[in-house]
Motif scaffolding. Structure first.
Motif, PDB file in Angstrom:
ATOM      1  N   ILE A  39       0.840  -1.195   0.000  1.00 17.43           N
ATOM      2  CA  ILE A  39       0.000   0.000   0.000  1.00 17.43           C
ATOM      3  C   ILE A  39       0.874   1.244   0.000  1.00 17.43           C
ATOM      4  O   ILE A  39       0.639   2.195  -0.755  1.00 17.43           O
ATOM      5  N   THR A  88      -6.081  -5.332   4.351  1.00 20.99           N
ATOM      6  CA  THR A  88      -5.637  -4.078   3.749  1.00 20.99           C
ATOM      7  C   THR A  88      -6.285  -3.845   2.390  1.00 20.99           C
ATOM      8  O   THR A  88      -6.826  -2.772   2.156  1.00 20.99           O
ATOM      9  N   TYR A  90      -6.205  -0.696   7.514  1.00 18.45           N
ATOM     10  CA  TYR A  90      -4.743  -0.667   7.381  1.00 18.45           C
ATOM     11  C   TYR A  90      -4.019  -0.826   8.700  1.00 18.45           C
ATOM     12  O   TYR A  90      -2.986  -1.484   8.776  1.00 18.45           O
TER      13      TYR A  90
END
Lengths: 336, 461
Positions: A179, B420, B426
């Protein structure tokens, strides 16, 4: 008397070593049932011996049984691969078949895969992956060779710490940082349009410097005296690197080139996050994966198989070519 | 004292010594990097240093300060809906973006650390030049320094780009994700609509709490992760070795062919073989259809390969044998051939059978040689994403687990992925990543120490 002797041979592991009498003359053993022989075979694993007559027959049976076992196992192991090949040749659509061999053999799946590109554009994915893997291959080969040469040949203060850090970093789940990587790529405007491919190249090649162990192990085997001789002749370290070390390391370079070339063909985790929903920038792996989505699977299952065959053949060939180095590298790592 | 000093070569002084003993210009290099070098005639290097120093100053005043100000709170201004009179509609007035603040904060820390290291280098370089001048030796020109970077300092040139890549694409993102574990960046605090902030160790408490909904997901998954890793590692190891022994037998012909058959399954990409297996094992997949045809199960029945928790777990372990045994075959064939034959001959003389020979000679020998790779395999299995994700995708899903985010065959890593990517939790994903890392590192350290001790023990015998 003779029978007792044979039984002793069966129970105690090794006939040929324990008994000086030649075993070949044991005629009565021929009458033994198959069950006894099977037991005998089991007990005799890993022992080679010579003889003739009944013993030779037993040995023959044992050899046949061994090969039969191997054949069964090989079929189990090859079954999914053969299934894929068979599916790619199927004329009938859908993903649920009742026969192993196709009812109708056709190559249409292959031609349609490359010609019908309106919905799922396989040729484009293929080209995408090829471009990404060529650039990845060039960059990662340089990175891996540069790091492993430095670790093997140069001595500097941060050498040990660097190797330890590389070990520790390897312990983190690889995509934990995915991410964050995505946001960094977004920050430098690499997540839109064709830049996605650049992003993929960066993702696949940037951290390859950490995978230096196998190549370092190889460089360690090149005698240092070669370097020293060149140094006395006035060659600089860099000259030694590209004039002497690199030409001597062809096998490991081939290994590095092929493994880094293959990475983009096999990965679908990063590719999926970076390509997002835009199927124009898919790589082959996520493209094929998407063919199995619920809305496509009925029409595309056989084409999925065809695509898999197209990709798997070159990959398998390249892999089999490198497996020697893979095994050597691992056993080298064991020794160190 | 003086003697010792004499033996230290020029240019080996550390930062403190350089700064303490340096003259005015060297000392000032800490504030104006490159000054000392310019003073000794290294103009190009000095100007380069000066330029880098100025760049950081510009960055610090421009971006750094504001980031530093917002980092403790991660933003205070929420995005708001404001009535725009001119257009006659509601418009969103952008607020602070906590995520970008956190990211630029991490980048700020990295750049500042790099700058401090750079200042240290600048002072040492200035002192080096000063020492050279004092000793009456020539100060190297810029071109000569470049040449040095292709000779004695080649490692710096070679390592620059690879290390930069690792820093930007591995370490920086990792630090970013780790810092997320200490915030409340979950599905209820999504940017840019909402802000998130620091919460300290609260997430760790939530995840590890036995009684909480999250803890009741974490501990069972951890248990399954270990069960899986143990089975996957040792079954594959033993079975792969037996297969290798089988193929190594004297009387087996076409050895190369047999090995090829098994190794082919590694060569074909996993997403091809595992996805195929998945379709084969579906409720209406080929396996169930065939079983129905043969009348082994009822017409409407299906073996619950991925729909029943226990079935799914056993299926995965069995399929993983298919995946893993060829790897063991590949790595152990060579080592098996190296086992001294005297050992086997001695065992034969003592009348040992095949089983005893395997348990008392082959296995201990192989464990001795391959212990390090076995540990690595175990860690890789804890982190084995591909097999689970491609084969079952974590199925069967269950509501027993936290908000249905995980299934019964999910490992910590696949759960991390789902948390996620699919659920945007997260902060919890980051906590699980950190815990997985801690588990891996503890196991490796303990295990490696034990093998080292084992080896030493052998060494005395």
């Amino acid at each position: 008397m003779k029978k007792g002797f044979i039984q002793e041979g069966q129970d105690g592991q090794n006939v040929s070593v324990r008994n000086a009498v030649p075993l070949g003359c044991e005629k009565r053993e021929e009458d033994s049932s198959n069950a006894t022989q099977g037991k005998y075979v089991e007990h005799q694993m890993s022992v080679g011996y010579t003889g003739n007559g009944s013993v030779r027959r037993k040995r023959k049976l044992r050899t046949v049984l061994l090969h039969a076992l191997l054949a069964v196992l090989a079929v189990v192991w090859l079954f999914p691969i053969l299934w894929i090949v068979m599916t790619s040749l199927r004329g009938e659509p859908g993903s649920y078949f009742t026969t192993f061999f196709p009812k109708e053999v056709t190559f249409a799946n292959f031609t349609r895969l490359f010609t019908e590109t309106d919905v799922l554009n396989f040729p484009r994915w293929f080209v995408n992956t090829l471009i990404v893997s060529i650039f990845t291959c060039v960059i990662s080969t340089f990175f891996v060779l540069a790091v492993s040469y430095s670790m093997s040949r140069m001595r500097f203060k941060l050498r040990k710490p660097f190797m330890n850090v590389a070990l520790v970093l390897g312990m983190f789940p690889a995509f934990m940082s995915m991410i964050a990587v995505y946001y960094i790529l977004k920050g430098i405007n690499l997540t839109e349009g064709v830049m996605k491919l650049v992003a993929l190249v960066l993702v696949y090649s940037a951290s390859t410097g950490l995978g230096f162990y196998i190549a370092k192990g190889f460089f360690d085997t090149i005698p240092k005296s070669v370097d020293e001789a060149a140094m006395i002749d006035g060659a600089s370290r860099f000259k030694i690197f590209y004039k002497i070390t690199v030409p001597l390391s062809k096998p490991i370079i081939v290994y590095t080139v092929i493994t880094s070339f293959l990475a983009p063909w096999l990965d679908f985790i990063f590719a999926r996050v970076i390509a997002g929903a835009d199927s124009r920038y898919y790589t082959v792996a996520i493209g094929l994966w998407s063919m199995l989505e619920r809305e496509y699977v009925y029409h595309y299952y056989t084409r999925f198989a065809a695509g898999s065959v197209c990709v798997a053949i070159p990959i398998a060939a390249l892999f089999l070519f490198t497996q020697r180095y893979y095994a050597e590298g691992l056993s080298g790592a064991v020794k160190g | 004292m003086k003697k010792a000093k004499k033996f230290r070569a020029i240019g080996e002084a550390g930062f403190l010594e350089s700064w303490g003993k340096g003259d005015f210009f060297t000392k000032l290099s800490l504030l104006v990097p490159g000054l000392g070098n310019i003073r000794r005639g290294q103009f190009v290097k000095g100007i380069l240093f000066l330029f880098l120093g100025l760049s950081y100053l510009v960055y610090f005043l421009g971006t750094g300060l504001s980031v530093l100000k917002k980092l403790p709170t991660l933003g205070t201004k929420t995005q708001e809906k404001v009535w725009d009179d001119a257009q006659g509609i509601f418009v969103y007035e952008p607020g602070d973006n906590s995520l970008l603040i956190l990211l630029s904060g991490v980048i700020f820390v990295f750049l500042t650390l790099a700058f401090l290291l750079f200042l240290r280098m600048a002072v040492r370089s200035a002192y080096y030049a000063e020492e050279l001048v004092r000793a009456g030796r020539r100060v190297p020109k810029f071109r000569e320094e470049i040449e040095m970077h292709f000779n004695g300092r080649l490692h710096r040139t070679l390592l620059f780009w690879p290390v930069l890549g690792v820093l930007v694409f591995t370490i920086l993102p990792l630090v970013f994700m780790i810092s997320m574990a200490f915030t409340n960046y979950d599905r209820d605090h999504q940017v840019p609509g909402k802000l998130f902030t620091w919460v300290g160790l609260a997430n760790f408490r939530t995840v590890l709490d036995f009684d909480g909904a999250f803890g009741q997901t974490f501990w069972p998954i951890l248990g399954w992760t270990f069960t899986w890793a143990i089975f996957a590692t040792f079954l594959n190891y033993i079975l792969g070795m037996l297969l290798a022994i089988l193929i190594n037998k004297k009387e087996v012909r076409w050895k190369g062919f047999w090995r090829f058959c098994f190794i082919l399954s590694i060569a074909v990409p996993q997403f091809v073989t595992l996805l195929t297996m998945r379709t084969l094992l579906q409720p209406n997949g080929a396996v169930n259809v065939l079983l129905r045809e043969w009348g082994l199960i009822a017409q409407d029945a299906a073996l619950p390969f991925f729909t029943d928790a226990t079935w799914a777990r056993v299926t995965i372990i069995l399929v993983n044998i298919w995946v893993g045994v060829p790897y063991t075959l590949l790595t152990t064939t060579g080592i098996l051939q190296n086992i001294p034959t005297e050992l086997y001959e001695a065992a034969k003389v003592d009348g040992a059978n095949a089983r005893v020979t395997f348990l008392k000679i082959t296995l201990p020998y192989m464990l001795f040689v391959t212990a390090p790779t076995l540990i690595t395999t175990f860690i890789n299995n804890i982190n084995n994403f591909n097999v689970i994700f491609l084969l079952s995708g974590g199925a069967p899903a269950t509501l027993e687990y936290y908000r249905g985010t995980a299934g019964k065959t999910d490992l910590l890593v696949t759960w991390l992925y789902k948390l996620t990517i699919d659920n945007k939790d997260y902060c919890y994903g980051a906590v699980i990543g950190i815990l997985t890392f801690v588990i891996s590192i503890v196991i490796s350290l303990v295990a490696y120490r034990r093998t080292a001790a084992y080896k030493n023990e052998e060494g005395f015998q």
